[in-house]
Scaffold this motif. Sequence first.
Motif, mmCIF file in Angstrom:
data_model
loop_
_atom_site.group_PDB
_atom_site.id
_atom_site.type_symbol
_atom_site.label_atom_id
_atom_site.label_comp_id
_atom_site.label_asym_id
_atom_site.label_seq_id
_atom_site.Cartn_x
_atom_site.Cartn_y
_atom_site.Cartn_z
ATOM 1 N N GLU A 106 0.832 -1.194 0.000
ATOM 2 C CA GLU A 106 0.000 0.000 0.000
ATOM 3 C C GLU A 106 0.877 1.259 0.000
ATOM 4 O O GLU A 106 0.603 2.228 -0.707
ATOM 5 N N TYR A 107 1.967 1.200 0.767
ATOM 6 C CA TYR A 107 2.894 2.346 0.870
ATOM 7 C C TYR A 107 3.407 2.745 -0.524
ATOM 8 O O TYR A 107 3.363 3.902 -0.922
ATOM 9 N N TYR A 108 3.886 1.718 -1.279
ATOM 10 C CA TYR A 108 4.458 2.043 -2.597
ATOM 11 C C TYR A 108 3.382 2.234 -3.659
ATOM 12 O O TYR A 108 3.624 2.901 -4.663
ATOM 13 N N ASN A 109 2.210 1.662 -3.436
ATOM 14 C CA ASN A 109 1.097 1.912 -4.344
ATOM 15 C C ASN A 109 0.740 3.402 -4.294
ATOM 16 O O ASN A 109 0.519 4.041 -5.322
ATOM 17 N N ARG A 110 0.702 3.935 -3.067
ATOM 18 C CA ARG A 110 0.398 5.368 -2.904
ATOM 19 C C ARG A 110 1.432 6.223 -3.612
ATOM 20 O O ARG A 110 1.135 7.278 -4.137
ATOM 21 N N GLU A 111 2.688 5.751 -3.625
ATOM 22 C CA GLU A 111 3.755 6.534 -4.287
ATOM 23 C C GLU A 111 3.757 6.306 -5.802
ATOM 24 O O GLU A 111 4.593 6.860 -6.510
ATOM 25 N N GLY A 112 2.832 5.440 -6.286
ATOM 26 C CA GLY A 112 2.739 5.190 -7.732
ATOM 27 C C GLY A 112 3.882 4.346 -8.270
ATOM 28 O O GLY A 112 4.181 4.369 -9.466
ATOM 29 N N LEU A 113 4.533 3.565 -7.386
ATOM 30 C CA LEU A 113 5.707 2.800 -7.833
ATOM 31 C C LEU A 113 5.447 1.292 -7.920
ATOM 32 O O LEU A 113 6.262 0.544 -8.470
ATOM 33 N N LEU A 114 4.313 0.824 -7.374
ATOM 34 C CA LEU A 114 4.106 -0.629 -7.239
ATOM 35 C C LEU A 114 3.788 -1.295 -8.582
ATOM 36 O O LEU A 114 2.920 -0.836 -9.321
ATOM 37 N N VAL A 115 4.513 -2.389 -8.881
ATOM 38 C CA VAL A 115 4.259 -3.182 -10.086
ATOM 39 C C VAL A 115 3.987 -4.621 -9.626
ATOM 40 O O VAL A 115 4.925 -5.370 -9.346
#
Length: 248
Positions: free
Chosen positions: A215-224
Amino acid sequence: MSENHDRAAWLAGPGASCRADEPYPERSYRMILLGAPGAGKGTQAEFLCARLGTCHLSTGDVFRAAKCMSGGLSPAMQTAMEYMQRGDLVPDVIVIEMVRERVSCLQCNYGFLLDGFPRTVAQAEALDEMLASKGVKLDAVLSYELSVEEVVARLSGRRTCRSCQTTFHVTSKPSQRDGVCDRCGGELYQREDDRPEAIRVRMAAYRESTAPLEEYYNREGLLVPISAEGTPEEVFMRTAEALNQRLG
Ligand code: AP5
């Protein structure tokens, strides 16, 4: 992993310099590999490093390398080993300090694949601060997804080389000679934390502390997100396609 990157600065820490004979890649990638223990992060890191010329920076490898080094363990490393053997996460303060000592690896022109760090929100925040202070930006966070049954099967069959840390699997990736590493001839062993009791503790620590990082990196738009089911080659094909779509 690229044969010519010995990762000495990462594995041995301040004072050590790497032997890396290849020219810098045209583009350096800076990525994090997320996923449950045994999802195949280390296996995919080998493929990715060979393809992209990047360095594989695993915090688990630093702890395992420290155990094999002459000169005895520092008190912090001794504590880290105790947590690791049980399958528990090493305290944030020890891990963050260890990465901070190796911050030059995050600026290296070969780029990096961080494997096993960050593992908690506090570690992710510390990493953000280290990267920002060096003016370095992450390209992507690859998140490998795998069922619990398959995780247990992969971990319980894993064998690791004592010398070069290359991993094998008794059925999906056996070594050519029983108990002997194909790459360096070192002895293969079963990691202490690949025993069933430790696997249970590691999975619980993953669910509680590491899964929130999606969730943390999803919020930063980085999650793949990437499915880790199938053969290592199939997972790598999926990874290459996902990276292509995201980074071009
Ligand atoms: P670490 O070394 O990071 O272990 P991990 O995250 O638990 O990950 P693994 O190395 O177990 O698995 P992997 O996903 O890399 O899978 P692999 O590719 O090997 O950490 C160990 C410990 O150190 C932690 O528990 C903790 O105590 C401590 N630690 C480290 N970093 C820390 C941090 N930041 N904070 C706190 N504590 C920290 O594959 C597994 C097996 O499956 C292999 O045998 C492989 O051949 C096989 N395999 C891989 N892919 C496939 C496939 N597609 N099909 C079939 N088999 C496959």
